[in-house]
Enzyme design. Structure first.
Site, PDB file in Angstrom:
ATOM      1  N   CYS A   1      29.420  43.316  15.192  1.00  0.00           N
ATOM      2  CA  CYS A   1      30.549  42.631  14.566  1.00  0.00           C
ATOM      3  C   CYS A   1      31.575  42.215  15.609  1.00  0.00           C
ATOM      4  CB  CYS A   1      31.226  43.569  13.578  1.00  0.00           C
ATOM      5  SG  CYS A   1      30.125  44.093  12.261  1.00  0.00           S
TER       6      CYS A   1
ATOM      7  N   ARG B   1      27.559  37.870  20.571  1.00  0.00           N
ATOM      8  CA  ARG B   1      27.412  39.307  20.327  1.00  0.00           C
ATOM      9  C   ARG B   1      26.323  39.589  19.294  1.00  0.00           C
ATOM     10  NH1 ARG B   1      32.285  42.310  21.556  1.00  0.00           N
ATOM     11  NH2 ARG B   1      31.993  43.623  19.746  1.00  0.00           N
TER      12      ARG B   1
ATOM     13  N   TRP C   1      27.498  41.829  11.704  1.00  0.00           N
ATOM     14  CA  TRP C   1      26.132  42.222  12.019  1.00  0.00           C
ATOM     15  C   TRP C   1      25.834  43.361  11.057  1.00  0.00           C
ATOM     16  CZ3 TRP C   1      23.477  46.507  14.133  1.00  0.00           C
ATOM     17  CH2 TRP C   1      22.224  46.222  14.718  1.00  0.00           C
TER      18      TRP C   1
ATOM     19  N   ASN D   1      34.959  46.445  12.877  1.00  0.00           N
ATOM     20  CA  ASN D   1      33.766  46.594  13.717  1.00  0.00           C
ATOM     21  C   ASN D   1      33.528  48.089  13.859  1.00  0.00           C
ATOM     22  OD1 ASN D   1      31.821  46.605  15.707  1.00  0.00           O
ATOM     23  ND2 ASN D   1      33.192  45.979  17.351  1.00  0.00           N
ATOM     24  N   GLY D   2      32.293  48.527  13.596  1.00  0.00           N
ATOM     25  CA  GLY D   2      31.995  49.960  13.707  1.00  0.00           C
ATOM     26  C   GLY D   2      31.344  50.456  12.434  1.00  0.00           C
TER      27      GLY D   2
ATOM     28  N   GLU E   1      11.032  46.051  32.429  1.00  0.00           N
ATOM     29  CA  GLU E   1      12.075  45.053  32.190  1.00  0.00           C
ATOM     30  C   GLU E   1      11.450  43.701  31.826  1.00  0.00           C
ATOM     31  OE1 GLU E   1      15.017  45.025  31.544  1.00  0.00           O
ATOM     32  OE2 GLU E   1      15.761  43.038  32.039  1.00  0.00           O
TER      33      GLU E   1
ATOM     34  N   LYS F   1      12.133  41.740  28.329  1.00  0.00           N
ATOM     35  CA  LYS F   1      12.606  40.348  28.265  1.00  0.00           C
ATOM     36  C   LYS F   1      11.698  39.520  27.368  1.00  0.00           C
ATOM     37  CE  LYS F   1      15.795  40.534  29.449  1.00  0.00           C
ATOM     38  NZ  LYS F   1      16.502  41.636  30.028  1.00  0.00           N
TER      39      LYS F   1
ATOM     40  N   GLU G   1      12.027  40.496  23.615  1.00  0.00           N
ATOM     41  CA  GLU G   1      13.293  40.242  22.908  1.00  0.00           C
ATOM     42  C   GLU G   1      13.579  38.766  22.675  1.00  0.00           C
ATOM     43  OE1 GLU G   1      16.396  41.217  26.589  1.00  0.00           O
ATOM     44  OE2 GLU G   1      17.027  41.661  24.564  1.00  0.00           O
TER      45      GLU G   1
ATOM     46  N   HIS H   1      -5.971  55.804  31.322  1.00  0.00           N
ATOM     47  CA  HIS H   1      -5.728  56.924  30.401  1.00  0.00           C
ATOM     48  C   HIS H   1      -5.510  56.446  28.965  1.00  0.00           C
ATOM     49  CE1 HIS H   1      -5.716  59.707  33.698  1.00  0.00           C
ATOM     50  NE2 HIS H   1      -4.825  58.960  34.338  1.00  0.00           N
TER      51      HIS H   1
ATOM     52  N   LYS I   1      24.533  41.489  21.483  1.00  0.00           N
ATOM     53  CA  LYS I   1      24.772  41.602  22.919  1.00  0.00           C
ATOM     54  C   LYS I   1      25.376  42.954  23.273  1.00  0.00           C
ATOM     55  CE  LYS I   1      25.088  40.251  27.168  1.00  0.00           C
ATOM     56  NZ  LYS I   1      23.828  40.265  27.934  1.00  0.00           N
TER      57      LYS I   1
HETATM   58  O1  M6R Z   1      25.925  46.554  27.790  1.00  0.00           O
HETATM   59  P1  M6R Z   1      24.793  47.499  28.162  1.00  0.00           P
HETATM   60  O2  M6R Z   1      24.238  47.231  29.499  1.00  0.00           O
HETATM   61  O3  M6R Z   1      25.181  48.929  27.958  1.00  0.00           O
HETATM   62  O4  M6R Z   1      23.668  47.189  27.083  1.00  0.00           O
HETATM   63  C1  M6R Z   1      22.517  47.965  27.021  1.00  0.00           C
HETATM   64  C2  M6R Z   1      21.417  47.260  26.229  1.00  0.00           C
HETATM   65  O5  M6R Z   1      21.827  47.056  24.909  1.00  0.00           O
HETATM   66  C3  M6R Z   1      21.042  45.906  26.847  1.00  0.00           C
HETATM   67  O6  M6R Z   1      20.676  46.038  28.185  1.00  0.00           O
HETATM   68  C4  M6R Z   1      19.860  45.278  26.087  1.00  0.00           C
HETATM   69  O7  M6R Z   1      18.719  46.036  26.255  1.00  0.00           O
HETATM   70  C5  M6R Z   1      19.646  43.834  26.541  1.00  0.00           C
HETATM   71  N1  M6R Z   1      19.618  42.960  25.412  1.00  0.00           N
HETATM   72  C6  M6R Z   1      18.384  43.615  27.259  1.00  0.00           C
HETATM   73  O8  M6R Z   1      18.204  42.304  27.679  1.00  0.00           O
END
Ligand code: M6R
Length: 652
Positions: free
Chosen positions: A2, A27, A75, A100-101, A525, A529, A532, A548, A647
């Protein structure tokens, strides 16, 4: 997550609020809404499911205007995305609230309010706040006191903006556990979850402390601290900080997507993260900031400090602290966690310090034992990730309880946002100067984190070096670090080749990523990527683990991406790749020029610029970012705002 934007101005606020909502879109959200008190003194509201554009369409049909207003991107947590669940929530057409929260005790409060005759129109946890405030106002309290009385009853995390129809010259905000900043204008002031929302109207901000409230009137801004068992409000002075980035820094520029802009910015932001942090002797400890209350501050008790509530570090004390470190506990989430995993290899090999890495959401819920001399290191782009923050607060609580409870030496945050909660609440911080990262998929934040982690590793090695003057490894690494932005530029030049390769992935449903040693987290990583932003199922394995279990998945429909720099594990990795090829798997290998791998039937090789093995994880991350970007573009997904994701994850 949010997003909140609210304000009190001498002009129509509605356009400022809508622009602010657009700026918070990154966000992640599923609906949006706005409420104002119009010139006739009526509380008016508009809400829409979907993008802010849908809200704008609604406002074109039925415009609203007023000098005070609250707005929100939602959200969904409690109640599906629907107009009736979108914020602002009202009570008795008198009170408007955005939140927000998560209010954890909302069910009990809802029962109580229904018993008192309040009728709920949403399934959200937030609506209880609107009705509770209304009830306090009816009992005769003024809005700030009413909000204070209500927040004292809320369990969970919240940032709130509240206005009251009878008082169009008062806007109240409160924060506990979720971020909230005050935008300081000229004769007009604002509240937002993130400074980015307000950059068109101000570049001066007050970062509220945990538990702070703020009352905004035409006379100005009053920050209020809760004292005396939280029921008294005392005015308190908080520093006004100038935002360091321009409005343009948060724009897309010539690029189609923020993600591509941010990938391409990497040489520049890596240089910026390194700038003025190295001298011929090594890493300058002055690069580390200390928070207002840290025992490491250059002049303890001096609260005026440098920008962002930070002040200079006492270099002698920090050297001693680093020399005392016996272990590093790294805590992070998502991409930041992968950066932490790379750093474990560096800390153990370069600094000779044992390191553990754990995701924050697991760490915070288990019994732990901290070895003596443990440095608690958090990594976060935003500095507002709820799980990471909670883990930090947890160990701080332990520290207050005394050594028998498991004492941590100090907390260090590596973070991209200067005024964030993580930075302000840690003893020490090292900023990654990546600039605003808007794309949900983290790219430049990741590579700058890795650079900051290498600087930290070298600083720890230095402190343990007992004045050793000629440390060859340090000297070599410093030299290579300086050259890194240039190498990254070369790996960005692979863009065209990778865009073509992406076509081979767009119709696939699964992909495996392989790496060994410090490239295993890079494989993880790469998989994160891809999944997501392109929604292709992707898994990463340490290549030695294939036999394994995951080898059973390999056939001609399974693309396998491997990262193959020149290091001691190269020959072993090659054998793993043979195992894949022997079973018909399609190989896509990102390899060092010296690795003799031949492209051919089922084997695609992309040659990555040569780089020393320590810095290879930073360089190899880049082509994997490009690969996922191009696959997502080909698939036509929403690259910058992928479905279901946010985000900045400010709730648990
Ligand atoms: O703001 P932060 O680095 O703490 O966020 C952590 C994760 O939410 C963030 O890295 C998330 O995995 C990304 N969307 C990955 O691309």
């Amino acid at each position: 997550m949010c997003g909140i934007v609210a304000g009190l101005a001498q002009r129509d606020i509605s356009k400022i609020l809508i622009e602010g909502l657009h700026r918070l879109e990154y966000r992640g959200y599923d609906s949006a809404g706005v409420a104002v008190i119009d010139p006739a003194g009526e509380l008016r509201r508009a809400r829409a499911v979907g993008k802010v554009r849908a809200l704008e369409d609604e406002l074109r049909e039925a415009p609203l205007s007023g000098a005070i207003g609250v707005a929100h991107t939602r959200w969904a947590t409690h109640g599906r995305p629907a107009q009736h669940n979108a914020h602002p929530h009202l009570s008795s057409e008198r009170v408007a609230v955005v939140h927000n929260g998560i209010i954890e005790n909302h069910e009990a409060l809802r029962g109580e309010l229904e018993g008192a005759g309040y009728v709920f129109t949403s399934e959200t946890d937030t609506e209880v706040v609107a009705h509770l405030v209304d009830r306090e106002l009816c009992s005769g309290l003024a809005l700030p006191e009413a909000v204070n009385a209500v927040t004292a009853r809320l369990d969970g995390a919240f940032a709130l903006a509240v206005m009251e129809q009878r008082n169009p010259e008062l806007l109240v905000g409160a924060r506990q556990g979720s971020p909230l900043v005050v935008g300081v204008g000229i004769d007009e002031h604002f509240i937002a979850s993130d400074p980015l929302a307000l950059l068109p109207v101000t570049d001066r901000f007050i970062y509220l402390d945990e538990g702070d409230m703020v009352a905004i009137t035409p006379a100005g801004i009053q920050v209020l601290e809760r004292t005396g068992d939280r029921d008294e409000l005392t005015p308190v002075t908080r520093e006004v900080v100038r935002y360091e980035h321009s409005v343009e820094a948060a724009g897309k520029g010539e690029y189609r997507h923020f993600m591509m802009k941010e990938i391409m910015e990497q040489p520049r932001v890596l240089s910026r993260t390194l700038a003025e942090r190295l001298d011929p002797q090594g890493v300058r400890l002055e690069a580390f900031d200390v928070s207002r209350h840290s025992f490491l501050a250059a002049s303890a008790g001096n609260e005026s400090g440098a920008e962002g509530g930070k002040q200079g570090v006492d270099v002698a004390r920090l050297t001693q602290l680093f020399a005392d470190v016996r272990q590093v506990q790294i805590i992070a989430c998502g991409t930041s966690y992968h950066a932490g995993m790379v750093a474990r290899y560096w800390l153990e090999e370069v600094a000779g310090i044992p390191a553990q890495v754990e995701v924050a959401s697991e760490f915070r819920y288990r019994e732990r034992v901290a070895a003596p001399g443990t440095l608690f290191l958090t990594l976060s782009q935003s500095g507002e990730t709820a799980d990471t923050l909670a883990a930090l607060r947890d160990i701080q609580k332990l520290n207050r309880e005394g050594p028998q409870a498991g004492h941590y030496l100090a907390s260090l945050a590596i973070c991209n946002v200067a005024g964030s909660s993580l930075v302000r609440e840690s003893d020490l911080s090292l900023l990654t100067h990546a600039g605003p990262e808007i794309g949900v998929a983290s790219t430049k934040a990741f590579t700058t984190q890795l650079v900051a982690l290498m600087l930290t590793t070298l600083a720890l090695r230095q402190a343990k070096g007992d004045g050793q003057t000629d440390d060859l490894l340090s000297r070599q690494l410093l030299m290579r670090l300086k050259d890194l932005p240039h190498v990254i530029e070369q790996s960005l030049a692979l863009d065209g080749e990778i865009a073509q390769l992406a076509e081979k992935f767009m119709h696939r449903h699964h992909t495996l990523f392989l790496g060994r040693g410090s490239q295993y987290p890079i494989a993880m990583e790469g998989a994160l990527k891809l999944k997501e932003i392109s929604y292709i199922h992707a898994e990463a394995y340490a290549a030695g683990e294939l036999k394994h279990g995951p080898l059973a998945l390999i056939d001609e429909d399974m693309p396998v991406v491997a990262v193959a720099p020149m290091d001691d594990l190269m020959e072993k990795l090659k054998s793993n790749l043979q195992e894949v090829r022997a079973r018909g798997g399609q190989l896509f290998v990102f390899a060092d020029p010296e690795v003799s791998l031949k492209a051919g039937e089922g084997v695609h090789v992309v040659t990555v610029p040569g780089v020393c093995r320590f810095l290879a994880p930073i360089v190899y991350a880049v082509p994997l970012q490009l690969l996922s970007y191009h696959v997502a573009v080909l698939k036509g997904t929403d690259v910058d705002q992928p479905r279901n994701l946010a985000k900045s994850v400010t709730v648990e």
